[in-house]
Design an enzyme around this catalytic site. Structure first.
Site, PDB file in Angstrom:
ATOM      1  N   ASN A   1       0.877  -1.173   0.000  1.00  0.00           N
ATOM      2  CA  ASN A   1       0.000   0.000   0.000  1.00  0.00           C
ATOM      3  C   ASN A   1       0.911   1.218   0.000  1.00  0.00           C
ATOM      4  OD1 ASN A   1      -1.768   2.066   0.463  1.00  0.00           O
ATOM      5  ND2 ASN A   1      -2.312   1.455   2.559  1.00  0.00           N
ATOM      6  N   TRP A   2       1.054   1.813  -1.188  1.00  0.00           N
ATOM      7  CA  TRP A   2       1.985   2.938  -1.313  1.00  0.00           C
ATOM      8  C   TRP A   2       1.466   4.200  -0.624  1.00  0.00           C
ATOM      9  CZ3 TRP A   2       3.929   3.035  -7.147  1.00  0.00           C
ATOM     10  CH2 TRP A   2       4.642   1.857  -7.397  1.00  0.00           C
ATOM     11  N   LYS A   3       0.178   4.231  -0.323  1.00  0.00           N
ATOM     12  CA  LYS A   3      -0.443   5.461   0.206  1.00  0.00           C
ATOM     13  C   LYS A   3      -0.125   6.614  -0.753  1.00  0.00           C
ATOM     14  CE  LYS A   3      -0.190   3.386   4.699  1.00  0.00           C
ATOM     15  NZ  LYS A   3      -0.403   3.513   6.110  1.00  0.00           N
TER      16      LYS A   3
ATOM     17  N   HIS B   1      -9.834   1.470   4.175  1.00  0.00           N
ATOM     18  CA  HIS B   1      -8.585   1.623   4.920  1.00  0.00           C
ATOM     19  C   HIS B   1      -8.841   2.589   6.083  1.00  0.00           C
ATOM     20  CE1 HIS B   1      -4.548   2.814   6.035  1.00  0.00           C
ATOM     21  NE2 HIS B   1      -4.152   1.674   5.492  1.00  0.00           N
TER      22      HIS B   1
ATOM     23  N   GLU C   1      -7.293   4.990   7.220  1.00  0.00           N
ATOM     24  CA  GLU C   1      -7.067   6.415   6.914  1.00  0.00           C
ATOM     25  C   GLU C   1      -8.257   7.000   6.170  1.00  0.00           C
ATOM     26  OE1 GLU C   1      -3.184   5.819   5.153  1.00  0.00           O
ATOM     27  OE2 GLU C   1      -2.467   5.191   7.136  1.00  0.00           O
TER      28      GLU C   1
ATOM     29  N   GLU D   1      -6.170  -4.723  10.086  1.00  0.00           N
ATOM     30  CA  GLU D   1      -5.140  -3.719  10.355  1.00  0.00           C
ATOM     31  C   GLU D   1      -5.480  -2.965  11.639  1.00  0.00           C
ATOM     32  OE1 GLU D   1      -2.845  -2.602   6.512  1.00  0.00           O
ATOM     33  OE2 GLU D   1      -4.484  -1.208   6.784  1.00  0.00           O
TER      34      GLU D   1
ATOM     35  N   GLY E   1       1.834   2.262  10.651  1.00  0.00           N
ATOM     36  CA  GLY E   1       2.831   3.324  10.528  1.00  0.00           C
ATOM     37  C   GLY E   1       3.479   3.711  11.842  1.00  0.00           C
TER      38      GLY E   1
ATOM     39  N   SER F   1       2.641  -2.192  10.316  1.00  0.00           N
ATOM     40  CA  SER F   1       4.072  -2.293  10.626  1.00  0.00           C
ATOM     41  C   SER F   1       4.638  -3.685  10.378  1.00  0.00           C
ATOM     42  CB  SER F   1       4.355  -1.838  12.064  1.00  0.00           C
ATOM     43  OG  SER F   1       4.002  -0.470  12.226  1.00  0.00           O
TER      44      SER F   1
ATOM     45  N   GLY G   1       2.557  -1.231   4.243  1.00  0.00           N
ATOM     46  CA  GLY G   1       2.662   0.192   3.942  1.00  0.00           C
ATOM     47  C   GLY G   1       4.115   0.592   3.741  1.00  0.00           C
ATOM     48  N   GLY G   2       4.705   1.167   4.773  1.00  0.00           N
ATOM     49  CA  GLY G   2       6.066   1.710   4.684  1.00  0.00           C
ATOM     50  C   GLY G   2       7.074   0.774   4.032  1.00  0.00           C
TER      51      GLY G   2
HETATM   52  P1  PGA Z   1       2.341   0.217   7.603  1.00  0.00           P
HETATM   53  O1  PGA Z   1       0.935   0.494   6.863  1.00  0.00           O
HETATM   54  O2  PGA Z   1       2.851  -1.104   7.074  1.00  0.00           O
HETATM   55  O3  PGA Z   1       3.209   1.385   7.203  1.00  0.00           O
HETATM   56  O4  PGA Z   1       2.064   0.165   9.054  1.00  0.00           O
HETATM   57  C1  PGA Z   1       0.026  -0.539   6.609  1.00  0.00           C
HETATM   58  C2  PGA Z   1      -1.211   0.030   5.964  1.00  0.00           C
HETATM   59  O5  PGA Z   1      -1.655   1.128   6.346  1.00  0.00           O
HETATM   60  O6  PGA Z   1      -1.802  -0.596   5.050  1.00  0.00           O
END
Ligand code: PGA
Length: 251
Positions: free
Chosen positions: A8-10, A95, A97, A166, A172, A210, A231-232
């Site tokens: 997930n590049w966001k 998601h 967010e 999640e 994050g 994470s 994500g990251g």
């Molecule tokens: P993260 O993000 O791996 O940076 O914690 C995961 C996500 O939000 O899908």
């Protein structure tokens, strides 16, 4: 069942950076023996570029959101039909967010999942509790409620979705759910999905929050963790490839 590792590049990337990242992933993937399923969920504007770069690579691409509507006066939205034109395979829906910053309700998330399926796109339905909800013992109630809305909207087609657990407090933050904490929630989601679906084990359930090169193998080794939403670590070639390598070893 093969594991699925989805990045997930966001809101990250650029034409130049995407090219470098995807070239690295493709080169690394070629060295993995019988790799797991791999996808990247990207900012929609880059869909044409990523479609070209990933053609015939074995890596699928997805969006980070999809409209609950078919077409019309919905400024700023992208429809499932539009995504399909770029061979988009997945769309994240719900998601945390999006739920948090865009006020997406359980019902709105369910409508998006339903619309994605109608256009032949696999929704990756995200569920998860906040820190306050976990600390007050509401984790199972929250995730079951979020998933129930989707099951209510899509019925037996729930076999066709992917679910991602999640925990919001792990996204994050560098604070991962322990394999046992994650497995406990996955088992509850599995039971709910099996009861609603017509096919054996029901859909895949990914863990996200994470996940990184160091903790992936332990998380992915849990019986009900069928992959990861990353994500990251999906923005760093070596880290993403390490997670893919770990997932490819576990069946
Ligand atoms: P993260 O993000 O791996 O940076 O914690 C995961 C996500 O939000 O899908």
């Amino acid at each position: 069942m093969k594991k699925l590792i989805a990045g997930n590049w966001k809101m990250n990337g650029s034409l130049a950076a995407n090219e470098v990242l995807l070239a690295g992933i493709k080169a690394g993937l070629a060295t993995v023996e019988s790799p797991c399923d791999v996808a990247v969920c990207i900012p929609g504007i880059y869909m044409p570029q990523v479609q070209t770069l990933l053609a015939n690579s074995g890596v699928a691409w997805g969006a980070q959101d999809v409209s609950a509507h078919e077409s019309g006066a919905y400024t700023g939205e992208t429809s499932g039909a539009m995504l399909r034109e770029f061979a988009c395979r997945y769309a994240l829906v719900g998601h945390s967010e999006r739920r948090q910053y865009h006020g997406e309700s359980d019902a709105a998330v369910a409508a998006k999942a339903q619309r994605a399926l109608a256009f032949g796109i696999t929704p990756i339905v995200c569920v998860g509790e906040s820190l306050a909800e976990r600390e007050s013992g509401e984790t199972m109630t929250v995730v079951k409620r979020q998933l129930a809305a989707v099951i209510h909207a899509v019925g037996h087609c729930v076999s066709e979705v992917v679910v991602a657990y999640e925990p919001v407090w792990a996204i994050g933050t560098g604070r991962t759910a322990s394999p046992e904490q994650a497995q406990e929630v996955h088992a509850v989601l599995r039971a709910q999905l099996v009861a609603a679906s017509t096919r054996g084990q029901g859909p895949r359930i990914l863990y996200g929050g994470s996940m990184n090169a160091a903790n992936a193998a332990d998380l992915l080794g849990q019986p009900d963790i069928d992959g990861g939403l990353i994500g990251g670590a999906s923005l760093k070639v070596p880290d993403f490839l390490s997670i893919i390598a770990a997932a490819s070893l576990i069946r």
